[in-house]
Design a protein around this motif. Structure first.
Motif, PDB file in Angstrom:
ATOM      1  N   ILE A 148       0.861  -1.183   0.000  1.00 55.40           N
ATOM      2  CA  ILE A 148       0.000   0.000   0.000  1.00 55.40           C
ATOM      3  C   ILE A 148       0.893   1.227   0.000  1.00 55.40           C
ATOM      4  N   LEU A 149       0.780   2.035  -1.035  1.00 52.81           N
ATOM      5  CA  LEU A 149       1.532   3.281  -1.135  1.00 52.81           C
ATOM      6  C   LEU A 149       0.621   4.440  -0.767  1.00 52.81           C
ATOM      7  N   GLU A 150       1.091   5.311   0.120  1.00 56.47           N
ATOM      8  CA  GLU A 150       0.297   6.432   0.615  1.00 56.47           C
ATOM      9  C   GLU A 150       0.918   7.769   0.204  1.00 56.47           C
ATOM     10  N   PRO A 151       0.669   8.214  -1.025  1.00 59.42           N
ATOM     11  CA  PRO A 151       1.241   9.496  -1.440  1.00 59.42           C
ATOM     12  C   PRO A 151       0.542  10.678  -0.784  1.00 59.42           C
ATOM     13  N   GLY A 152       1.310  11.736  -0.600  1.00 54.03           N
ATOM     14  CA  GLY A 152       0.738  12.990  -0.137  1.00 54.03           C
ATOM     15  C   GLY A 152       0.019  13.693  -1.274  1.00 54.03           C
ATOM     16  N   ALA A 153      -0.192  14.985  -1.135  1.00 55.79           N
ATOM     17  CA  ALA A 153      -0.887  15.770  -2.160  1.00 55.79           C
ATOM     18  C   ALA A 153      -0.128  15.658  -3.483  1.00 55.79           C
ATOM     19  N   LYS A 173       4.399  17.709   2.364  1.00 54.72           N
ATOM     20  CA  LYS A 173       3.186  16.880   2.374  1.00 54.72           C
ATOM     21  C   LYS A 173       2.742  16.562   0.949  1.00 54.72           C
ATOM     22  N   SER A 174       3.609  16.853  -0.029  1.00 55.39           N
ATOM     23  CA  SER A 174       3.244  16.648  -1.425  1.00 55.39           C
ATOM     24  C   SER A 174       4.280  15.781  -2.128  1.00 55.39           C
ATOM     25  N   ILE A 175       3.919  15.335  -3.316  1.00 56.39           N
ATOM     26  CA  ILE A 175       4.808  14.505  -4.124  1.00 56.39           C
ATOM     27  C   ILE A 175       4.355  14.579  -5.574  1.00 56.39           C
ATOM     28  N   SER A 176       5.293  14.514  -6.490  1.00 50.37           N
ATOM     29  CA  SER A 176       4.915  14.542  -7.902  1.00 50.37           C
ATOM     30  C   SER A 176       4.310  13.209  -8.318  1.00 50.37           C
ATOM     31  N   ARG A 177       3.382  13.283  -9.237  1.00 49.57           N
ATOM     32  CA  ARG A 177       2.760  12.065  -9.758  1.00 49.57           C
ATOM     33  C   ARG A 177       3.792  11.145 -10.399  1.00 49.57           C
ATOM     34  N   LYS A 196       3.742  -4.140   3.329  1.00 53.92           N
ATOM     35  CA  LYS A 196       4.072  -2.843   3.913  1.00 53.92           C
ATOM     36  C   LYS A 196       3.081  -1.760   3.483  1.00 53.92           C
ATOM     37  N   VAL A 197       2.885  -0.794   4.384  1.00 56.73           N
ATOM     38  CA  VAL A 197       2.159   0.439   4.086  1.00 56.73           C
ATOM     39  C   VAL A 197       3.212   1.541   4.071  1.00 56.73           C
ATOM     40  N   ILE A 198       3.408   2.169   2.910  1.00 55.94           N
ATOM     41  CA  ILE A 198       4.545   3.072   2.728  1.00 55.94           C
ATOM     42  C   ILE A 198       4.079   4.493   2.429  1.00 55.94           C
ATOM     43  N   PRO A 199       4.235   5.431   3.357  1.00 54.21           N
ATOM     44  CA  PRO A 199       3.942   6.837   3.075  1.00 54.21           C
ATOM     45  C   PRO A 199       4.926   7.361   2.023  1.00 54.21           C
ATOM     46  N   LEU A 200       4.472   8.309   1.217  1.00 50.15           N
ATOM     47  CA  LEU A 200       5.334   8.879   0.179  1.00 50.15           C
ATOM     48  C   LEU A 200       5.130  10.384   0.083  1.00 50.15           C
ATOM     49  N   VAL A 201       6.195  11.135   0.312  1.00 47.07           N
ATOM     50  CA  VAL A 201       6.206  12.574   0.037  1.00 47.07           C
ATOM     51  C   VAL A 201       7.544  12.881  -0.617  1.00 47.07           C
TER      52      VAL A 201
END
Length: 215
Positions: A148-153, A173-177, A196-201
Motif C-alpha cells: 500500500i503506497l500512501e502518497p501525499g498531495a 506533504k506533497s509529491i509529484s505524480r 508494507k504500508v509506505i507513506p510517500l512525500v
C-alpha cells in the motif's frame, strides 16, 4: 512481469504504464472509457476497458494470466460521495476479489497519506474513508501479497527520483505524480515491499532505496 494497471486513464496510472513499459514489463492499461483505450492503443499500449462497476467475476476474466495488479483508479473525491464509495471503496475491493479469483498474488494499492488516521483527514473525508476501508480489506480480508503506497498531495511537478517515506509534521506533504509512478514500479520489483504500508512525500532518498528500506 505481466502487469494490469487499473485506472491507467488517470494521471498516475498513465505515468505508471509509461514507466513500466520503459522498464521492459508487459503492461495492460485498464481504463474507464472506450475512447481512453483507443487513445492508448494508438500510442502503442495494450489497453482495454475495465469497469469498476461490474462484478468481481467479470473483472477476474480480464485479469487471468497476469502476475500483478496495480490499483491506481480513483474519483479523487471530486465526483461526489456516491461515486467515491463505488470506485475508491467498492471498486477497489472488487478488484482485490477479482485478482484472487484470477489466481494473482501481487497487488499494489495507491492509497492516500494518513488514510489510516482519522485525525488527519483534513479534507474530502469520504475519499479518505473509502481509502481507509479499502486498505483495511486488503490487509485483513485477502491473502494478496500487497503493498500500500500512501502518497501525499499530488503535484504535476517533474519527477525527482527521490522521496521520503517518513513524513514529518513540518516537512513536505506533497509529491509529484511521476515519483508516485516510479514508486509503484520500484515496489513491483522489490519483494521486500510486500506487506508494507509506505507513506510517500517528496524527499531526498532515491526511490528504489526508499522502498527497500521502508518499515
Amino acid at each position: 512481469m505481466k502487469v494490469f494497471v487499473i485506472g491507467a486513464g488517470g494521471n498516475v496510472g498513465r505515468l505508471t504504464i509509461e514507466q513500466l513499459k520503459v522498464a521492459g514489463q508487459q503492461v495492460t492499461a485498464g481504463v474507464h472509457r472506450a475512447e481512453q483505450a483507443d487513445d492508448l492503443q494508438q500510442a502503442g499500449y495494450q489497453a482495454e476497458v475495465f469497469d469498476l462497476l461490474s462484478q468481481p467475476q467479470e473483472m477476474a476474466q480480464q485479469l487471468k494470466g497476469y502476475d500483478a495488479v496495480v490499483f491506481a483508479a480513483g474519483s479523487g473525491g471530486k465526483t461526489g460521495a456516491d461515486m467515491t464509495i463505488l470506485v475508491d471503496l467498492d471498486g477497489a475491493v472488487k478488484s482485490m476479489q477479482a485478482a484472487e479469483n484470477a489466481g494473482i498474488a501481487r497487488f499494489i494499492m495507491v492509497s492516500a497519506l494518513n488514510a489510516e488516521d482519522r485525525t488527519k483527514w483534513f479534507a474530502i473525508k469520504p475519499y479518505y474513508a473509502a481509502k481507509f476501508y479499502a486498505d483495511e480489506w486488503l490487509m485483513h480480508r485477502t491473502n494478496l501479497a500487497y503493498t500500500i503506497l500512501e502518497p501525499g498531495a499530488l503535484t504535476f511537478d517533474p519527477g525527482t527520483g527521490k522521496v521520503s517515506t517518513s513524513p514529518s509534521d513540518d516537512g513536505s506533504k506533497s509529491i509529484s505524480r511521476a515519483d508516485v509512478a516510479a514508486a509503484i514500479v520500484a515496489s513491483l520489483n522489490d519483494p521486500s515491499s510486500i506487506g508494507k504500508v509506505i507513506p510517500l512525500v517528496s524527499g531526498e532518498q532515491p526511490i528504489v532505496e526508499a522502498i527497500k528500506n521502508a518499515k
